[in-house]
Enzyme design. Structure first.
Site, PDB file in Angstrom:
ATOM      1  N   ARG A  70      68.435  25.774  49.634  1.00  0.00           N
ATOM      2  CA  ARG A  70      68.888  26.560  50.797  1.00  0.00           C
ATOM      3  C   ARG A  70      70.388  26.729  50.732  1.00  0.00           C
ATOM      4  O   ARG A  70      71.118  25.762  50.537  1.00  0.00           O
ATOM      5  CB  ARG A  70      68.568  25.805  52.108  1.00  0.00           C
ATOM      6  CG  ARG A  70      67.143  25.665  52.399  1.00  0.00           C
ATOM      7  CD  ARG A  70      66.912  25.223  53.809  1.00  0.00           C
ATOM      8  NE  ARG A  70      67.798  24.180  54.312  1.00  0.00           N
ATOM      9  CZ  ARG A  70      67.763  23.729  55.531  1.00  0.00           C
ATOM     10  NH1 ARG A  70      66.902  24.231  56.399  1.00  0.00           N
ATOM     11  NH2 ARG A  70      68.572  22.780  55.927  1.00  0.00           N
ATOM     12  N   THR A  72      73.875  30.067  55.237  1.00  0.00           N
ATOM     13  CA  THR A  72      72.906  31.045  55.778  1.00  0.00           C
ATOM     14  C   THR A  72      71.524  30.424  55.985  1.00  0.00           C
ATOM     15  O   THR A  72      70.695  30.994  56.680  1.00  0.00           O
ATOM     16  CB  THR A  72      72.746  32.226  54.807  1.00  0.00           C
ATOM     17  OG1 THR A  72      72.168  31.718  53.592  1.00  0.00           O
ATOM     18  CG2 THR A  72      74.072  32.879  54.494  1.00  0.00           C
ATOM     19  N   ASP A 128      68.164  14.428  54.500  1.00  0.00           N
ATOM     20  CA  ASP A 128      68.039  15.320  53.341  1.00  0.00           C
ATOM     21  C   ASP A 128      67.094  14.675  52.317  1.00  0.00           C
ATOM     22  O   ASP A 128      67.433  13.658  51.705  1.00  0.00           O
ATOM     23  CB  ASP A 128      69.421  15.561  52.729  1.00  0.00           C
ATOM     24  CG  ASP A 128      69.379  16.653  51.676  1.00  0.00           C
ATOM     25  OD1 ASP A 128      70.063  17.666  51.855  1.00  0.00           O
ATOM     26  OD2 ASP A 128      68.629  16.497  50.674  1.00  0.00           O
ATOM     27  N   ASP A 169      68.437  14.370  48.584  1.00  0.00           N
ATOM     28  CA  ASP A 169      69.488  13.358  48.445  1.00  0.00           C
ATOM     29  C   ASP A 169      68.913  11.949  48.565  1.00  0.00           C
ATOM     30  O   ASP A 169      69.321  11.038  47.831  1.00  0.00           O
ATOM     31  CB  ASP A 169      70.562  13.568  49.519  1.00  0.00           C
ATOM     32  CG  ASP A 169      71.479  14.733  49.169  1.00  0.00           C
ATOM     33  OD1 ASP A 169      71.500  15.157  48.001  1.00  0.00           O
ATOM     34  OD2 ASP A 169      72.173  15.226  50.085  1.00  0.00           O
TER      35      ASP A 169
HETATM   36  C1  PRP Z   1      65.077  21.079  51.185  1.00  0.00           C
HETATM   37  C2  PRP Z   1      63.614  20.739  51.172  1.00  0.00           C
HETATM   38  C3  PRP Z   1      62.965  22.098  51.198  1.00  0.00           C
HETATM   39  C4  PRP Z   1      63.902  22.897  52.046  1.00  0.00           C
HETATM   40  C5  PRP Z   1      63.323  23.047  53.411  1.00  0.00           C
HETATM   41  O1  PRP Z   1      65.517  21.458  49.929  1.00  0.00           O
HETATM   42  O2  PRP Z   1      63.225  19.949  50.082  1.00  0.00           O
HETATM   43  O3  PRP Z   1      62.814  22.680  49.914  1.00  0.00           O
HETATM   44  O4  PRP Z   1      65.136  22.152  52.112  1.00  0.00           O
HETATM   45  O5  PRP Z   1      64.101  23.869  54.194  1.00  0.00           O
HETATM   46  P1  PRP Z   1      63.627  25.315  54.673  1.00  0.00           P
HETATM   47  O6  PRP Z   1      62.238  25.164  55.201  1.00  0.00           O
HETATM   48  O7  PRP Z   1      64.603  25.655  55.759  1.00  0.00           O
HETATM   49  O8  PRP Z   1      63.705  26.256  53.513  1.00  0.00           O
HETATM   50  P2  PRP Z   1      67.075  21.732  49.664  1.00  0.00           P
HETATM   51  O9  PRP Z   1      67.434  23.138  50.013  1.00  0.00           O
HETATM   52  O10 PRP Z   1      67.869  20.661  50.337  1.00  0.00           O
HETATM   53  O11 PRP Z   1      67.193  21.658  48.100  1.00  0.00           O
HETATM   54  P3  PRP Z   1      67.071  20.363  47.155  1.00  0.00           P
HETATM   55  O12 PRP Z   1      65.645  19.903  47.200  1.00  0.00           O
HETATM   56  O13 PRP Z   1      67.424  20.931  45.824  1.00  0.00           O
HETATM   57  O14 PRP Z   1      68.024  19.323  47.643  1.00  0.00           O
HETATM   58  N1  URA Z   2      65.833  19.931  54.068  1.00  0.00           N
HETATM   59  C1  URA Z   2      65.845  18.586  54.147  1.00  0.00           C
HETATM   60  O1  URA Z   2      65.933  17.892  53.132  1.00  0.00           O
HETATM   61  N2  URA Z   2      65.776  18.018  55.368  1.00  0.00           N
HETATM   62  C2  URA Z   2      65.669  18.750  56.486  1.00  0.00           C
HETATM   63  O2  URA Z   2      65.603  18.165  57.582  1.00  0.00           O
HETATM   64  C3  URA Z   2      65.649  20.138  56.381  1.00  0.00           C
HETATM   65  C4  URA Z   2      65.731  20.709  55.155  1.00  0.00           C
END
Ligand code: PRP
Ligand code: URA
Length: 209
Positions: free
Chosen positions: A104, A108, A200, A203
């Site tokens: 994400r 945005t 997160d 993370d």
């Molecule tokens: C997190 C999570 C989802 C997304 C959910 O990933 O693992 O993929 O956010 O959010 P959304 O429903 O608003 O799209 P992130 O964007 O943090 O990426 P990452 O797994 O690479 O850390």
């Molecule tokens: N992605 C995450 O990892 N945690 C949240 O709460 C939302 C998006």
């Protein structure tokens, strides 16, 4: 309209408590996510079709069943979806695994895709898309769009925690995709994080910040 299944098995709810706890470190977090994925897979595969077979036991002939028909595919949304793959493979070791890289944009909150590698026959498989978090629903919808563009028709979404906003977004864009979650939380905060959620997921799984 798709269905939403909240899997409220006591073992899942117990483990989810420790996954949420901010004191849980990456090692335990990873192990718990893996265990919950296995337990949830049990429910998500409840409607796999069986066919009748016979086997010869040491005593006689048993009229029994095996899973028939379509094969299963697991599709992980990177990064955090990776943490759920092995847990499902423990129950369905023959499943093929696809990866869709999406993150994400922090400002945005829109999904940005950067990788896609899928089994060639996704159109013939029962697909389980996995990601611990369903927040705005942007990432899940983008992943499902990728799969449908390649002919996938039979898709389920499996998450640990869903926000009502994300459920509504997936149901709006993908009314054919049932959602399996261990919890539906209150809402999203101003940064698009699920409240109370678990923070997160990527993370916490990988120890990054
Ligand atoms: C997190 C999570 C989802 C997304 C959910 O990933 O693992 O993929 O956010 O959010 P959304 O429903 O608003 O799209 P992130 O964007 O943090 O990426 P990452 O797994 O690479 O850390
Ligand atoms: N992605 C995450 O990892 N945690 C949240 O709460 C939302 C998006």
């Amino acid at each position: 309209m798709s269905q939403v299944f909240v899997i409220d098995h006591p073992l899942i709810q117990h483990k989810l408590t420790f996954i949420r706890d901010k004191r849980t470190g990456s090692k335990d977090f990873r192990e718990l996510v893996d265990e919950v994925a296995t337990l949830m897979a049990y429910e998500v595969t409840r409607d796999l079709v069986l066919e009748d077979v016979q086997v010869e036991t040491p005593i006689g002939i048993a009229n029994t069943k095996v899973i028939s028909g379509k094969k299963v595919g697991i599709v992980a949304i990177l990064r955090a979806g990776l943490g759920m793959v092995d847990g499902i493979l423990k129950l369905i070791p023959a499943a093929k695994v696809g990866h869709i890289g999406i993150y994400r944009d922090p400002k945005t909150l829109k999904p940005i895709d950067y990788y896609c590698k899928l089994p060639t026959d996704v159109s013939e498989r029962d697909l389980i898309v996995v990601d611990p978090m369903l927040a705005t629903g942007g990432s899940a919808n983008a992943a499902i769009r990728f799969l449908k563009q390649r002919g996938a028709r039979n898709i389920k979404l499996m998450v640990l925690i869903a926000a009502p906003e994300g459920i509504a977004a997936v149901q709006r864009e993908n009314p054919d995709v049932d959602i399996y979650t261990a919890a539906i939380d209150q809402c999203l905060n101003d940064h698009g994080y699920i409240v109370p959620g678990l923070g997160d997921a990527g993370d916490r799984l990988f120890g990054t910040k």
